[in-house]
Design a protein around this motif. Structure first.
Motif, mmCIF file in Angstrom:
data_model
loop_
_atom_site.group_PDB
_atom_site.id
_atom_site.type_symbol
_atom_site.label_atom_id
_atom_site.label_comp_id
_atom_site.label_asym_id
_atom_site.label_seq_id
_atom_site.Cartn_x
_atom_site.Cartn_y
_atom_site.Cartn_z
ATOM 1 N N ALA A 97 -0.927 8.294 -10.531
ATOM 2 C CA ALA A 97 -1.189 7.477 -11.692
ATOM 3 C C ALA A 97 0.186 6.386 -11.593
ATOM 4 O O ALA A 97 -0.323 5.142 -11.743
ATOM 5 C CB ALA A 97 -1.171 8.102 -13.176
ATOM 6 N N THR A 98 1.268 6.656 -11.607
ATOM 7 C CA THR A 98 2.351 5.813 -11.409
ATOM 8 C C THR A 98 2.213 4.832 -10.008
ATOM 9 O O THR A 98 2.341 3.507 -10.468
ATOM 10 C CB THR A 98 3.640 6.610 -11.382
ATOM 11 O OG1 THR A 98 3.743 7.435 -12.830
ATOM 12 C CG2 THR A 98 4.936 5.562 -11.405
ATOM 13 N N VAL A 99 2.029 5.550 -9.249
ATOM 14 C CA VAL A 99 1.888 4.728 -7.652
ATOM 15 C C VAL A 99 0.839 3.680 -7.962
ATOM 16 O O VAL A 99 0.647 2.471 -7.598
ATOM 17 C CB VAL A 99 1.752 5.533 -6.836
ATOM 18 C CG1 VAL A 99 1.380 4.751 -5.327
ATOM 19 C CG2 VAL A 99 2.985 6.188 -6.591
ATOM 20 N N LEU A 156 7.529 3.266 8.075
ATOM 21 C CA LEU A 156 7.067 3.474 6.852
ATOM 22 C C LEU A 156 8.326 3.983 5.847
ATOM 23 O O LEU A 156 9.030 4.992 6.422
ATOM 24 C CB LEU A 156 5.944 4.541 6.708
ATOM 25 C CG LEU A 156 4.550 3.957 7.055
ATOM 26 C CD1 LEU A 156 3.682 5.092 7.044
ATOM 27 C CD2 LEU A 156 4.119 3.027 6.390
ATOM 28 N N ARG A 157 8.283 3.477 4.978
ATOM 29 C CA ARG A 157 9.563 4.123 3.836
ATOM 30 C C ARG A 157 8.832 5.536 3.284
ATOM 31 O O ARG A 157 7.755 5.616 2.740
ATOM 32 C CB ARG A 157 9.909 3.261 2.737
ATOM 33 C CG ARG A 157 10.379 1.926 3.111
ATOM 34 C CD ARG A 157 10.365 1.166 1.858
ATOM 35 N NE ARG A 157 9.204 0.411 1.575
ATOM 36 C CZ ARG A 157 8.917 0.241 0.286
ATOM 37 N NH1 ARG A 157 9.600 0.618 -0.571
ATOM 38 N NH2 ARG A 157 7.555 -0.106 -0.143
ATOM 39 N N VAL A 158 9.696 6.483 3.344
ATOM 40 C CA VAL A 158 9.075 7.751 3.175
ATOM 41 C C VAL A 158 9.890 8.081 1.711
ATOM 42 O O VAL A 158 11.047 8.193 1.557
ATOM 43 C CB VAL A 158 9.455 8.986 4.019
ATOM 44 C CG1 VAL A 158 9.224 10.216 3.399
ATOM 45 C CG2 VAL A 158 8.641 8.824 5.171
ATOM 46 N N VAL A 159 9.191 8.415 0.514
ATOM 47 C CA VAL A 159 9.962 8.539 -0.770
ATOM 48 C C VAL A 159 9.831 10.273 -1.089
ATOM 49 O O VAL A 159 8.791 10.805 -0.843
ATOM 50 C CB VAL A 159 9.028 7.842 -1.882
ATOM 51 C CG1 VAL A 159 9.557 8.030 -3.248
ATOM 52 C CG2 VAL A 159 8.904 6.563 -1.420
ATOM 53 N N GLY A 160 10.908 10.695 -1.560
ATOM 54 C CA GLY A 160 11.018 11.757 -1.900
ATOM 55 C C GLY A 160 10.925 12.967 -0.857
ATOM 56 O O GLY A 160 10.982 12.781 0.331
ATOM 57 N N GLY A 216 4.312 -0.978 3.384
ATOM 58 C CA GLY A 216 3.833 0.459 2.769
ATOM 59 C C GLY A 216 4.746 1.322 2.572
ATOM 60 O O GLY A 216 6.002 1.120 2.768
ATOM 61 N N MET A 217 4.684 2.381 1.835
ATOM 62 C CA MET A 217 5.528 3.477 1.546
ATOM 63 C C MET A 217 4.621 4.966 1.565
ATOM 64 O O MET A 217 3.246 4.898 1.434
ATOM 65 C CB MET A 217 6.172 3.367 0.462
ATOM 66 C CG MET A 217 5.404 3.355 -1.123
ATOM 67 S SD MET A 217 6.347 3.506 -2.715
ATOM 68 C CE MET A 217 5.065 3.526 -3.928
ATOM 69 N N TRP A 262 1.002 -1.148 0.202
ATOM 70 C CA TRP A 262 -0.084 -0.091 -0.106
ATOM 71 C C TRP A 262 0.756 1.292 -0.055
ATOM 72 O O TRP A 262 1.894 1.201 0.415
ATOM 73 C CB TRP A 262 -1.047 0.196 1.339
ATOM 74 C CG TRP A 262 -0.381 -0.104 2.476
ATOM 75 C CD1 TRP A 262 0.195 -1.192 3.231
ATOM 76 C CD2 TRP A 262 -0.003 1.001 3.428
ATOM 77 N NE1 TRP A 262 0.754 -0.671 4.508
ATOM 78 C CE2 TRP A 262 0.589 0.607 4.722
ATOM 79 C CE3 TRP A 262 -0.147 2.418 3.197
ATOM 80 C CZ2 TRP A 262 1.270 1.406 5.690
ATOM 81 C CZ3 TRP A 262 0.385 3.411 4.217
ATOM 82 C CH2 TRP A 262 0.991 2.766 5.455
ATOM 83 N N ALA A 263 0.251 2.303 -0.584
ATOM 84 C CA ALA A 263 1.185 3.687 -0.371
ATOM 85 C C ALA A 263 0.210 4.849 0.195
ATOM 86 O O ALA A 263 -1.099 4.676 -0.211
ATOM 87 C CB ALA A 263 1.714 3.939 -1.910
#
Length: 231
Positions: free
Chosen positions: A100-102, A227-231, A85-86, A62-63
């Motif tokens: 859209a990509t996620v 959680l992995r935090v992106v960006g 999760g991210m 999940w994201a």
């Protein structure tokens, strides 16, 4: 004004009726969140997390996009697996492309209020959902949502005259959808319940729900994945 149907969600169904897998099941079309669809939650974080946990029962991964206020402990207590999760707190001005990509890659996507969604983008994201079979759970309104859920009343229980333990938040949730499901429906439940997850109302007094030691204020929790935090 005519009375509206209210379901006081309980642990078991009536005679000949199977119990729903979740107290939220009585409010969802067909008792579940269909793959390839979107659901809006009226800006209630516990409701958003409960739906995400429900959707994650049959999906891995999940994201959360645009939800910097999402708490890891609350997500875990609701039933989400933090290790799968991210989180993308700030998708930037090209948030629609990021979303859209996620959605193409992750089966359950939580999205915060990122701003107005133009018709063109809403249609594109709906097409991505249908193609990928992913589920989109929106914190706020979402154009084309199959179901729209909202907490219309809530009260915390367990604290007396300045002392005691919060045992849970008893809420009334309203749901509406499209077509035959357009008429509003209501249900009462614990959201969150004593253990942090959504729970059924067992009876009027709900005496079976006692505060769990791990939910006491100031209780020590063991270290869990983050959680992995992106960006």
């Amino acid at each position: 004004m005519s009375a509206r149907p209210v379901a006081s969600v309980r642990a078991g169904g009536g005679a000949g009726e199977p119990a729903p897998s979740s107290p939220l099941g009585v409010l969802l079309p067909g008792g579940r969140i269909r793959p390839g669809t979107a659901v809006s939650t009226g800006h209630d974080m516990p409701l958003l997390l409960a739906l995400a946990a429900e959707a994650s029962r049959t999906a891995v991964g999940w994201a959360a996009v645009g939800l910097p206020q999402l708490g890891a402990l609350a997500a875990e207590a609701a039933g989400l697996d933090l290790a799968s999760g991210m989180r993308i707190d700030d998708p930037g001005r090209h948030w629609a492309q990021v979303l859209a990509t996620v959605t193409e890659a992750v089966p359950v996507v939580l999205v915060g209020p990122l701003g107005p969604v133009p018709d063109r983008i809403a249609r594109r994201l709906a097409a991505v959902l249908r193609r990928s079979g992913s589920i989109l759970l929106a914190a706020g309104p979402w154009q084309g949502a199959e179901a729209r859920l909202q907490v219309v009343s809530a009260r915390w229980e367990g604290v007396g005259d300045g002392h005691g333990l919060l045992r849970g938040r008893r809420v009334r949730v309203a749901a509406a959808g499209r077509g035959a499901a357009a008429a509003p429906r209501y249900a009462e439940m614990w959201l969150p319940g004593p253990d942090g997850a959504v729970a059924p109302v067992l009876d009027e007094s709900d005496a079976a729900y006692e505060p769990s030691p791990i939910t006491a204020v100031g209780a020590v929790r063991e270290q869990r994945p983050v959680l992995r935090v992106v960006g």
